[in-house]
Scaffold this motif. Structure first.
Motif, mmCIF file in Angstrom:
data_model
loop_
_atom_site.group_PDB
_atom_site.id
_atom_site.type_symbol
_atom_site.label_atom_id
_atom_site.label_comp_id
_atom_site.label_asym_id
_atom_site.label_seq_id
_atom_site.Cartn_x
_atom_site.Cartn_y
_atom_site.Cartn_z
ATOM 1 N N ASP A 148 0.780 -1.405 -0.024
ATOM 2 C CA ASP A 148 0.076 0.196 0.093
ATOM 3 C C ASP A 148 0.801 1.252 -0.107
ATOM 4 O O ASP A 148 0.706 2.352 -0.894
ATOM 5 C CB ASP A 148 -0.975 0.207 1.311
ATOM 6 N N PHE A 149 2.118 1.296 0.550
ATOM 7 C CA PHE A 149 2.840 2.334 0.583
ATOM 8 C C PHE A 149 3.481 2.594 -0.381
ATOM 9 O O PHE A 149 3.510 3.784 -1.305
ATOM 10 C CB PHE A 149 4.129 2.283 1.768
ATOM 11 N N ARG A 150 3.777 1.539 -1.312
ATOM 12 C CA ARG A 150 4.495 1.807 -2.486
ATOM 13 C C ARG A 150 3.529 2.198 -3.443
ATOM 14 O O ARG A 150 3.844 3.233 -4.509
ATOM 15 C CB ARG A 150 5.047 0.320 -3.084
ATOM 16 N N TYR A 151 2.255 1.958 -3.742
ATOM 17 C CA TYR A 151 1.378 2.117 -4.554
ATOM 18 C C TYR A 151 0.523 3.487 -4.315
ATOM 19 O O TYR A 151 0.043 4.040 -4.895
ATOM 20 C CB TYR A 151 0.389 0.889 -4.845
ATOM 21 N N LYS A 152 0.257 3.787 -2.977
ATOM 22 C CA LYS A 152 -0.511 4.964 -2.688
ATOM 23 C C LYS A 152 0.283 6.099 -2.118
ATOM 24 O O LYS A 152 -0.267 7.194 -2.059
ATOM 25 C CB LYS A 152 -1.808 4.453 -1.478
ATOM 26 N N VAL A 153 1.325 5.898 -1.417
ATOM 27 C CA VAL A 153 2.183 6.932 -0.731
ATOM 28 C C VAL A 153 3.438 7.460 -1.038
ATOM 29 O O VAL A 153 3.772 8.516 -1.339
ATOM 30 C CB VAL A 153 2.201 6.650 0.830
ATOM 31 N N GLN A 154 4.134 6.320 -1.508
ATOM 32 C CA GLN A 154 5.654 6.619 -1.958
ATOM 33 C C GLN A 154 5.649 7.581 -3.370
ATOM 34 O O GLN A 154 4.699 7.084 -4.205
ATOM 35 C CB GLN A 154 6.302 5.289 -2.334
ATOM 36 N N ASN A 155 6.190 8.532 -3.225
ATOM 37 C CA ASN A 155 6.681 9.346 -4.164
ATOM 38 C C ASN A 155 7.411 8.732 -5.285
ATOM 39 O O ASN A 155 8.706 8.592 -4.867
ATOM 40 C CB ASN A 155 6.963 10.841 -3.816
ATOM 41 N N LYS B 248 11.222 13.872 -3.385
ATOM 42 C CA LYS B 248 9.998 14.375 -2.889
ATOM 43 C C LYS B 248 9.309 13.893 -1.817
ATOM 44 O O LYS B 248 8.273 14.351 -1.255
ATOM 45 C CB LYS B 248 9.115 14.308 -4.115
ATOM 46 N N GLN B 249 9.863 12.801 -1.089
ATOM 47 C CA GLN B 249 9.325 12.027 -0.275
ATOM 48 C C GLN B 249 9.198 13.047 1.209
ATOM 49 O O GLN B 249 10.217 13.583 1.543
ATOM 50 C CB GLN B 249 9.788 10.856 0.328
ATOM 51 N N ARG B 250 8.246 13.063 1.902
ATOM 52 C CA ARG B 250 7.915 13.793 2.975
ATOM 53 C C ARG B 250 8.256 12.891 4.131
ATOM 54 O O ARG B 250 7.715 11.674 4.259
ATOM 55 C CB ARG B 250 6.758 14.497 2.951
ATOM 56 N N ARG B 251 8.419 13.466 5.438
ATOM 57 C CA ARG B 251 8.382 12.684 6.787
ATOM 58 C C ARG B 251 7.055 12.160 7.059
ATOM 59 O O ARG B 251 7.266 10.925 7.638
ATOM 60 C CB ARG B 251 9.061 13.694 7.897
ATOM 61 N N ALA B 252 5.935 12.807 6.971
ATOM 62 C CA ALA B 252 4.780 12.589 7.238
ATOM 63 C C ALA B 252 4.131 11.432 6.589
ATOM 64 O O ALA B 252 3.446 10.238 7.039
ATOM 65 C CB ALA B 252 3.718 13.494 6.968
ATOM 66 N N ASP B 253 4.822 10.947 5.044
ATOM 67 C CA ASP B 253 4.360 9.924 4.486
ATOM 68 C C ASP B 253 4.563 8.739 4.970
ATOM 69 O O ASP B 253 4.224 7.691 4.953
ATOM 70 C CB ASP B 253 5.169 10.005 3.113
ATOM 71 N N MET B 254 5.896 8.650 6.035
ATOM 72 C CA MET B 254 6.283 7.605 6.454
ATOM 73 C C MET B 254 6.012 7.151 7.829
ATOM 74 O O MET B 254 6.032 6.108 8.383
ATOM 75 C CB MET B 254 7.972 7.551 6.772
ATOM 76 N N GLU B 255 5.139 8.043 8.545
ATOM 77 C CA GLU B 255 4.554 7.819 9.957
ATOM 78 C C GLU B 255 3.867 6.613 10.182
ATOM 79 O O GLU B 255 4.140 5.899 10.935
ATOM 80 C CB GLU B 255 3.823 9.137 10.327
ATOM 81 N N ILE B 256 2.962 6.302 9.358
ATOM 82 C CA ILE B 256 2.040 5.266 9.504
ATOM 83 C C ILE B 256 2.512 3.906 9.171
ATOM 84 O O ILE B 256 2.685 3.057 9.803
ATOM 85 C CB ILE B 256 0.674 5.443 8.523
ATOM 86 N N LEU B 257 3.527 3.872 8.300
ATOM 87 C CA LEU B 257 4.262 2.640 7.805
ATOM 88 C C LEU B 257 5.287 2.450 8.739
ATOM 89 O O LEU B 257 5.367 1.324 9.359
ATOM 90 C CB LEU B 257 5.077 2.862 6.309
ATOM 91 N N VAL B 258 5.925 3.434 9.384
ATOM 92 C CA VAL B 258 6.851 3.010 10.406
ATOM 93 C C VAL B 258 6.263 2.619 11.678
ATOM 94 O O VAL B 258 6.603 1.554 12.482
ATOM 95 C CB VAL B 258 7.742 4.431 10.984
ATOM 96 N N ASP B 259 5.168 3.080 12.268
ATOM 97 C CA ASP B 259 4.240 2.826 13.214
ATOM 98 C C ASP B 259 3.795 1.309 13.036
ATOM 99 O O ASP B 259 3.885 0.529 14.120
ATOM 100 C CB ASP B 259 3.184 3.868 13.477
#
Length: 463
Positions: free
Chosen positions: A272-279, A284-295
């Protein structure tokens, strides 16, 4: 199982079929009184001591023997190697009951436990292989319900939580066959054991599924124990050993199911991260994009350690060499440690990838902070350039001194030229200070930005 009412021509074979479920029970507690359910003999004290780390019973339902029926085609291939007559009639059930266990990970495991009549295993393994074949593919009906419907009814009665809407049974399952020792009888030969374990006729390809022999449960001439990933067989053991093996197998199947759920969830989160969130664009990737995945990955790594890896060494809980040998061989046959290591490596690589991404984000953030600081300093310098001379002139013309004559205009350069020159020099001070202190940093920041844009364009063109 007990050797009572056992003759060379009359066996009562016990089969427990253990199935992972799509249910979880979140009321696991080591403080609630545990009903007497399994006679663990001399191991009972250790179960009572560590019961919070072992499976617990949440339901036990006896059934009339007529409530259990086998379904599906009977495609057993009888062995024909001259071992004696074969039984082709229906299997006679003498006892049946269902169990629900809950593991410390909240995973719920269902068990169908029943006895049936059979001739000596050393002579005719056909009834046992037929029963195992039906159990392996859940070709059973209990009280008029198919096995999945029966488990769902028990789970709802126990107040369990459904975690998967797929009505099919999960793939994790294991059968354990308990056969009594027959005084004066012969132990089953190796070919008979393989027929039971593989549910097909020898010859077989042992390199594809090795039969493991727990060292503490094989006594020459009296007892046998054999383990494969899907079937275990114990012959001639005491009841408390059988029940301890029962408990261990339940733990192994539940652990395997929890392991699959963790792996599937981790794979889904990364997908889901690769298809929906990853830029897809670099930088261009932002810190907020990683929050849910890391958690989520952190929670799953904790779950992996608590639900899977901590169950790998029963010897830490119950100091029994015989039970520990079965536990070790069963976990080795099911490759639980290898699979846990594989997922642990996956988490380690994901962690390294996330750290690399966060490092790149931190570099960009530091660059952005540096740019903001330079812009802030430049704005302060501009404001100071305007405010200092104005303030100086207002202060000068506002004082009551002989140099300030009310008859002269404040814009008279003939009278106030030195004052305006001083104000101009004061205005230049912040600009000079900014140029001296931040000029090099400003040029370096501009140069770094240009080089970064050039590299990004190169990477985009290369892709």
């Amino acid at each position: 199982m007990p050797a009572t009412h056992v003759t060379p021509d009359n066996h009562e074979i016990r089969v427990i079929s253990i199935y992972a479920t799509r249910w979880r029970h979140r009321q696991f507690s080591d403080r609630q009184p545990q009903p007497v359910h399994l006679g663990l003999g001399r191991l009972e004290e250790f179960y009572a001591l560590f019961r919070g780390q072992l499976p617990q019973v949440i339901d036990r339902t006896p059934h009339a023997v007529g409530d259990l029926a086998f379904t599906g085609p009977d495609d057993i291939h009888p062995a024909d190697r001259g071992a004696g007559p074969r039984t082709s009639g229906p299997v006679t059930i003498t006892r049946a009951e269902s169990w629900l266990f809950v593991l410390p990970s909240d995973q719920m495991v269902a068990i169908l436990d029943f006895d049936f009549l059979s001739g000596p295993l050393s002579v005719d393994p056909t009834p046992t292989t037929r029963v195992l074949e039906h159990c392996a593919y859940a070709q059973l009906r209990v009280g008029g319900l198919d096995l999945e419907g029966h488990i769902a009814a028990l789970a709802n009665k126990a107040g369990a939580e459904e975690i998967d809407k797929n009505p099919m049974l999960p793939p994790e399952r294991h059968q354990v066959v308990f056969a009594p020792y027959v005084p004066g009888g012969e132990l089953p030969k190796e070919e008979i054991l393989k027929t039971i374990m593989y549910r097909v006729d020898p010859p077989n390809r042992p390199e594809f599924m090795e039969v493991r022999r727990p060292s503490g449960l094989n006594e020459a001439g009296h007892t046998i124990a054999a383990v494969t990933p899907y079937v275990s067989l114990l012959y001639g053991h005491q009841e408390y050993i059988e029940n301890s093996v029962f408990l261990t197998a339940v733990h192994a199947v539940g652990t395997t199911a929890r392991f699959r759920q963790i792996w599937h969830r981790a794979h889904g989160q990364v997908r889901d991260f690769r298809y929906k969130v990853q830029n897809p664009d670099v930088g261009k990737q932002r810190r907020a994009d990683m929050e849910i995945l890391v958690d989520e990955l952190g929670n799953m790594e904790l779950d992996l350690s608590f639900s899977v890896e901590t169950s790998g060494d029963l010897g830490l809980l119950i100091p029994s060499l015989r039970l520990e040998s079965f536990h070790r061989e069963l976990y080795a046959a099911m490759e639980l440690r290898e699979r846990a290591d594989t997922v642990s490596r996956m988490f380690s690589r994901l962690d390294a990838s996330i750290r690399s991404e966060l490092t790149a984000i931190e570099i960009r953030e530091r660059q952005a902070e540096e740019d903001k600081r330079l812009r802030r300093d430049a704005a302060v310098s501009v404001l100071t350039f305007i405010g200092v001379p104005v303030g100086f002139l207002v202060a000068f013309f506002g004082i009551n001194a002989t140099q300030v004559n009310t008859d002269w205009s404040m814009f008279s350069m003939r009278h106030y030229l030195p004052v305006y020159l001083a104000a101009g020099l004061l205005a230049l001070v912040p600009l000079v200070a900014f140029a001296v202190l931040n000029g090099r940093a400003l040029r370096r920041s501009r140069q770094d930005r240009q080089e970064r844009q050039a590299r990004l364009r190169g990477n985009s063109e290369g892709a």
